[in-house]
Design a protein around this motif. Structure first.
Motif, PDB file in Angstrom:
ATOM      1  N   VAL A  91      23.060 -30.281  43.128  1.00 54.85           N
ATOM      2  CA  VAL A  91      23.559 -31.071  42.329  1.00 54.85           C
ATOM      3  C   VAL A  91      25.065 -29.680  42.355  1.00 54.85           C
ATOM      4  CG1 VAL A  91      25.501 -32.140  40.261  1.00 54.85           C
ATOM      5  CG2 VAL A  91      22.872 -33.015  41.167  1.00 54.85           C
ATOM      6  N   ARG A  92      25.070 -29.128  41.827  1.00 53.18           N
ATOM      7  CA  ARG A  92      26.345 -27.319  41.960  1.00 53.18           C
ATOM      8  C   ARG A  92      26.673 -27.705  42.987  1.00 53.18           C
ATOM      9  NH1 ARG A  92      23.259 -24.312  39.038  1.00 53.18           N
ATOM     10  NH2 ARG A  92      23.022 -25.510  37.411  1.00 53.18           N
ATOM     11  N   GLU A  93      25.753 -27.823  44.027  1.00 51.10           N
ATOM     12  CA  GLU A  93      26.114 -27.015  45.772  1.00 51.10           C
ATOM     13  C   GLU A  93      26.651 -28.190  46.497  1.00 51.10           C
ATOM     14  OE1 GLU A  93      23.071 -27.135  49.484  1.00 51.10           O
ATOM     15  OE2 GLU A  93      22.923 -25.133  47.723  1.00 51.10           O
ATOM     16  N   THR A  94      26.141 -28.950  45.819  1.00 48.43           N
ATOM     17  CA  THR A  94      26.458 -30.936  47.034  1.00 48.43           C
ATOM     18  C   THR A  94      27.905 -30.861  46.056  1.00 48.43           C
ATOM     19  OG1 THR A  94      24.867 -31.199  47.072  1.00 48.43           O
ATOM     20  CG2 THR A  94      25.759 -32.925  47.589  1.00 48.43           C
ATOM     21  N   ALA A  95      28.724 -30.505  44.712  1.00 46.25           N
ATOM     22  CA  ALA A  95      29.368 -31.155  44.194  1.00 46.25           C
ATOM     23  C   ALA A  95      30.583 -30.143  44.382  1.00 46.25           C
ATOM     24  CB  ALA A  95      29.408 -30.823  42.566  1.00 46.25           C
ATOM     25  N   GLY A  96      30.144 -28.629  45.222  1.00 46.81           N
ATOM     26  CA  GLY A  96      31.584 -27.964  45.507  1.00 46.81           C
ATOM     27  C   GLY A  96      32.099 -27.439  44.474  1.00 46.81           C
ATOM     28  N   GLY A  97      31.842 -27.597  43.587  1.00 41.40           N
ATOM     29  CA  GLY A  97      31.814 -26.589  42.220  1.00 41.40           C
ATOM     30  C   GLY A  97      33.472 -27.471  41.952  1.00 41.40           C
ATOM     31  N   GLY A  98      33.740 -28.510  41.967  1.00 42.96           N
ATOM     32  CA  GLY A  98      34.953 -29.706  41.686  1.00 42.96           C
ATOM     33  C   GLY A  98      36.158 -29.629  42.543  1.00 42.96           C
ATOM     34  N   GLY A  99      35.761 -29.847  43.374  1.00 39.48           N
ATOM     35  CA  GLY A  99      36.397 -30.622  44.479  1.00 39.48           C
ATOM     36  C   GLY A  99      37.896 -30.440  45.001  1.00 39.48           C
ATOM     37  N   ALA A 100      38.451 -31.236  44.839  1.00 41.21           N
ATOM     38  CA  ALA A 100      40.270 -30.699  45.959  1.00 41.21           C
ATOM     39  C   ALA A 100      40.700 -29.474  44.845  1.00 41.21           C
ATOM     40  CB  ALA A 100      40.862 -31.657  46.075  1.00 41.21           C
ATOM     41  N   ALA A 101      40.717 -30.772  43.566  1.00 41.81           N
ATOM     42  CA  ALA A 101      41.416 -29.399  42.577  1.00 41.81           C
ATOM     43  C   ALA A 101      41.054 -27.981  42.426  1.00 41.81           C
ATOM     44  CB  ALA A 101      41.488 -29.815  41.210  1.00 41.81           C
ATOM     45  N   ALA A 102      39.884 -27.147  42.727  1.00 48.39           N
ATOM     46  CA  ALA A 102      39.181 -26.439  42.692  1.00 48.39           C
ATOM     47  C   ALA A 102      39.648 -25.806  44.031  1.00 48.39           C
ATOM     48  CB  ALA A 102      37.875 -26.589  42.350  1.00 48.39           C
ATOM     49  N   GLU A 103      39.431 -26.126  44.647  1.00 45.62           N
ATOM     50  CA  GLU A 103      40.214 -25.758  46.200  1.00 45.62           C
ATOM     51  C   GLU A 103      41.773 -25.337  46.139  1.00 45.62           C
ATOM     52  OE1 GLU A 103      38.888 -27.017  49.758  1.00 45.62           O
ATOM     53  OE2 GLU A 103      37.193 -28.226  48.914  1.00 45.62           O
ATOM     54  N   ILE A 104      42.251 -26.034  45.782  1.00 45.71           N
ATOM     55  CA  ILE A 104      44.223 -25.827  45.524  1.00 45.71           C
ATOM     56  C   ILE A 104      43.971 -24.714  44.201  1.00 45.71           C
ATOM     57  CG2 ILE A 104      46.038 -26.883  44.831  1.00 45.71           C
ATOM     58  CD1 ILE A 104      44.855 -29.444  45.473  1.00 45.71           C
ATOM     59  N   GLU A 105      43.131 -24.858  43.553  1.00 45.34           N
ATOM     60  CA  GLU A 105      43.329 -23.438  42.034  1.00 45.34           C
ATOM     61  C   GLU A 105      43.212 -22.175  42.884  1.00 45.34           C
ATOM     62  OE1 GLU A 105      44.007 -21.872  39.576  1.00 45.34           O
ATOM     63  OE2 GLU A 105      44.892 -23.363  39.580  1.00 45.34           O
ATOM     64  N   LYS A 106      41.780 -22.216  44.078  1.00 44.78           N
ATOM     65  CA  LYS A 106      41.494 -21.405  44.431  1.00 44.78           C
ATOM     66  C   LYS A 106      43.070 -20.789  45.474  1.00 44.78           C
ATOM     67  CE  LYS A 106      37.304 -21.859  44.152  1.00 44.78           C
ATOM     68  NZ  LYS A 106      35.177 -22.176  45.153  1.00 44.78           N
ATOM     69  N   ALA A 107      43.159 -21.613  46.198  1.00 41.45           N
ATOM     70  CA  ALA A 107      44.239 -21.103  47.022  1.00 41.45           C
ATOM     71  C   ALA A 107      45.277 -20.851  46.834  1.00 41.45           C
ATOM     72  CB  ALA A 107      45.028 -22.024  47.948  1.00 41.45           C
TER      73      ALA A 107
END
Length: 130
Positions: A91-107
């Motif tokens: 589930v954690r792997e599939t969810a991708g760590g939070g989706g778009a918001a998490a990717e934008i935060e990392k960026a």
């Protein structure tokens, strides 16, 4: 045995026998499954338990349940725990760590640290939102 002459009691007796037969089959599958899944005994010990349960079915199965009860419980709990952990990881792997918001935060963190440029940040943001 006057009560056995009544059809309802015959039906009740048949249902009771059928219930115990199904319960016995379930018990055999449980014991044989536990024997075959064990890693702590050798193949010879597994064979001995199976032969014992086949030659003396009731005695063999009941002795296995009495002597191996704690081990069966621990093995079932460990198997259940491993399956739950595997599912949680999936589930954690599939969810991708939070989706778009998490990717934008990392960026954003990469942009603030100077690792990426404004154009790269905007590209990652557009990709995450798409």
């Amino acid at each position: 045995m006057l009560a056995a002459d009544y059809p309802f009691l015959d039906l009740f007796w048949t249902m009771l026998i059928f219930f115990f037969w199904i319960m016995w089959i379930w018990l055999l599958f449980t014991v044989f499954g536990d024997i075959f899944r064990r890693h702590d005994i050798s193949g010879w010990a597994k064979t001995a338990w199976i032969v014992f349960a086949i030659v003396l079915p009731f005695l063999g199965v009941f002795i296995y349940l009495i002597t191996q009860n704690v081990g069966m419980t621990e093995r079932n709990l460990a198997r259940s725990r491993a399956q739950r952990e595997q599912f949680d990881d999936y589930v954690r792997e599939t969810a991708g760590g939070g989706g778009a918001a998490a990717e934008i935060e990392k960026a954003k963190q990469l942009f603030d640290s100077g690792a990426i440029t404004q154009a790269e940040f905007e590209a990652i943001k557009q990709k995450a939102l798409a």
